[in-house]
Write an enzyme that holds these catalytic residues in place. Structure first.
Site, PDB file in Angstrom:
ATOM      1  N   SER A  71      -8.417  29.491  21.851  1.00 57.14           N
ATOM      2  CA  SER A  71      -8.755  30.168  20.592  1.00 57.14           C
ATOM      3  C   SER A  71      -9.829  31.230  20.776  1.00 57.14           C
ATOM      4  O   SER A  71      -9.887  32.196  20.010  1.00 57.14           O
ATOM      5  CB  SER A  71      -9.217  29.150  19.546  1.00 57.14           C
ATOM      6  OG  SER A  71     -10.351  28.429  20.011  1.00 57.14           O
ATOM      7  N   ASP A 250     -17.395  29.184  10.837  1.00 59.59           N
ATOM      8  CA  ASP A 250     -17.168  27.772  11.164  1.00 59.59           C
ATOM      9  C   ASP A 250     -18.236  27.213  12.091  1.00 59.59           C
ATOM     10  O   ASP A 250     -18.292  26.013  12.340  1.00 59.59           O
ATOM     11  CB  ASP A 250     -15.777  27.569  11.766  1.00 59.59           C
ATOM     12  CG  ASP A 250     -15.591  28.239  13.122  1.00 59.59           C
ATOM     13  OD1 ASP A 250     -16.498  28.958  13.570  1.00 59.59           O
ATOM     14  OD2 ASP A 250     -14.526  28.028  13.735  1.00 59.59           O
ATOM     15  N   HIS A 253     -16.582  29.079  16.642  1.00 60.65           N
ATOM     16  CA  HIS A 253     -16.017  30.255  17.289  1.00 60.65           C
ATOM     17  C   HIS A 253     -16.976  31.448  17.159  1.00 60.65           C
ATOM     18  O   HIS A 253     -17.986  31.361  16.463  1.00 60.65           O
ATOM     19  CB  HIS A 253     -14.657  30.587  16.680  1.00 60.65           C
ATOM     20  CG  HIS A 253     -13.632  29.524  16.901  1.00 60.65           C
ATOM     21  ND1 HIS A 253     -13.394  28.514  15.971  1.00 60.65           N
ATOM     22  CD2 HIS A 253     -12.793  29.288  17.937  1.00 60.65           C
ATOM     23  CE1 HIS A 253     -12.443  27.720  16.436  1.00 60.65           C
ATOM     24  NE2 HIS A 253     -12.069  28.153  17.623  1.00 60.65           N
TER      25      HIS A 253
END
Length: 286
Positions: A71, A250, A253
């Site tokens: 990711s 979040d 990330h």
């Protein structure tokens, strides 16, 4: 998506052996911290954006940039592909031979139009990917004959308790295959996960140790395979620890500014066809 609590819980379990000498109680506390971390997690509301394929001057033959990994390579946490590591690199590469512009804080670069390169992005990065998934990603990217391939991988290997030796072996295999396709290969090694704000001792020490062990396995494996390892554990991770704005909402990330910082460090390692970085894009002091 990777729930932070799940990541921390798995990492705590994976690191249990490292804490035997400190007693079972320390390990149990780390597991408890992982199991309760979900209560401190802010919801992830920004999935990875669609890939933007072309940047720069379309009258030139394309310089192909391959993006592989998890990711962090896919761009989870930002709204626009330009704000991902891959998008930042594509814009910087496109601007390198001519049309360039930077924002005052050094987090933005424009690579559209002008006399610069024409850059094509081919991305196979996927949320949740581990080193063992890189072979399939290489199979998708290699036919495009990338000039430069960038890999960011490791967090999910820690989460899934992959041994550092096995993870490094899969990573090295991917680097070898990409080199055979003609690509220069840069690998951003595992960052220091202990800088995540929700992490508390002793879980912080567990994550720090696991990341160190994996990075120490990745670095020589990448070098031996003909790639260029770029260490993110030290200067980059310290910048993230000191500046919360480098994280996406979040808290796990990278934000656009965080991706720009990572991209600048990765691009600094790419020498063959890249002109010197402008001052605004240079990695900050350690």
């Amino acid at each position: 998506m990777i729930g932070r609590g799940r990541l921390l819980l798995s990492a705590g379990a994976a690191g249990s052996g490292a804490f035997v000498g400190a007693g079972v109680g320390v390990w149990r506390l780390a597991l408890y911290q992982g199991s309760t971390a979900d209560g401190r997690v802010r919801p992830l509301t920004t999935p990875a954006p669609p890939v933007r394929e072309f940047y720069g001057n379309p009258t030139h033959p394309p310089f192909t940039l391959g993006i592989l990994g998890d990711s962090s390579a896919q761009g989870t946490g930002v709204h626009d592909y330009d704000e991902t590591v891959g998008g930042w690199l594509a814009r910087a590469l496109a601007a390198g031979a001519g049309g360039d512009a930077a924002s005052g804080d050094g987090t933005s670069v424009s690579g559209d139009g002008g006399d610069g390169r024409h850059v094509r992005v081919v991305s196979a990065a996927r949320d949740g990917a581990r080193a063992e998934h890189l072979a399939a990603q290489v199979a998708r990217v290699a036919p495009a004959a990338p000039d430069l391939a960038v890999i960011s991988i490791g967090v999910n290997d820690i989460r899934n308790r992959t041994s550092p030796a096995a993870a490094a072996r899969h990573l090295a295999g991917a680097v070898v295959d990409l080199r055979r396709s003609g690509a220069e290969v840069i690998v951003g090694t595992t960052p220091d996960l202990s800088v995540i704000s929700a992490v508390r001792p002793p879980l912080r020490e567990v994550l720090w140790l696991l990341g160190l062990l994996l990075e120490r396995a990745q670095t020589p494996a990448v070098s031996a395979a003909g790639g260029i390892p770029v260490t993110l554990r030290t200067a980059v991770s310290r910048r993230f620890a000191a500046d919360p704005t480098l994280f996406a909402p979040d808290g796990l990330h990278a934000s656009p500014r965080g991706n720009a910082l990572i991209g600048a460090h990765l691009l600094a390692a790419y020498r063959p066809a890249t002109p010197p970085l402008p001052d605004w894009a240079r990695p900050g002091p350690g």
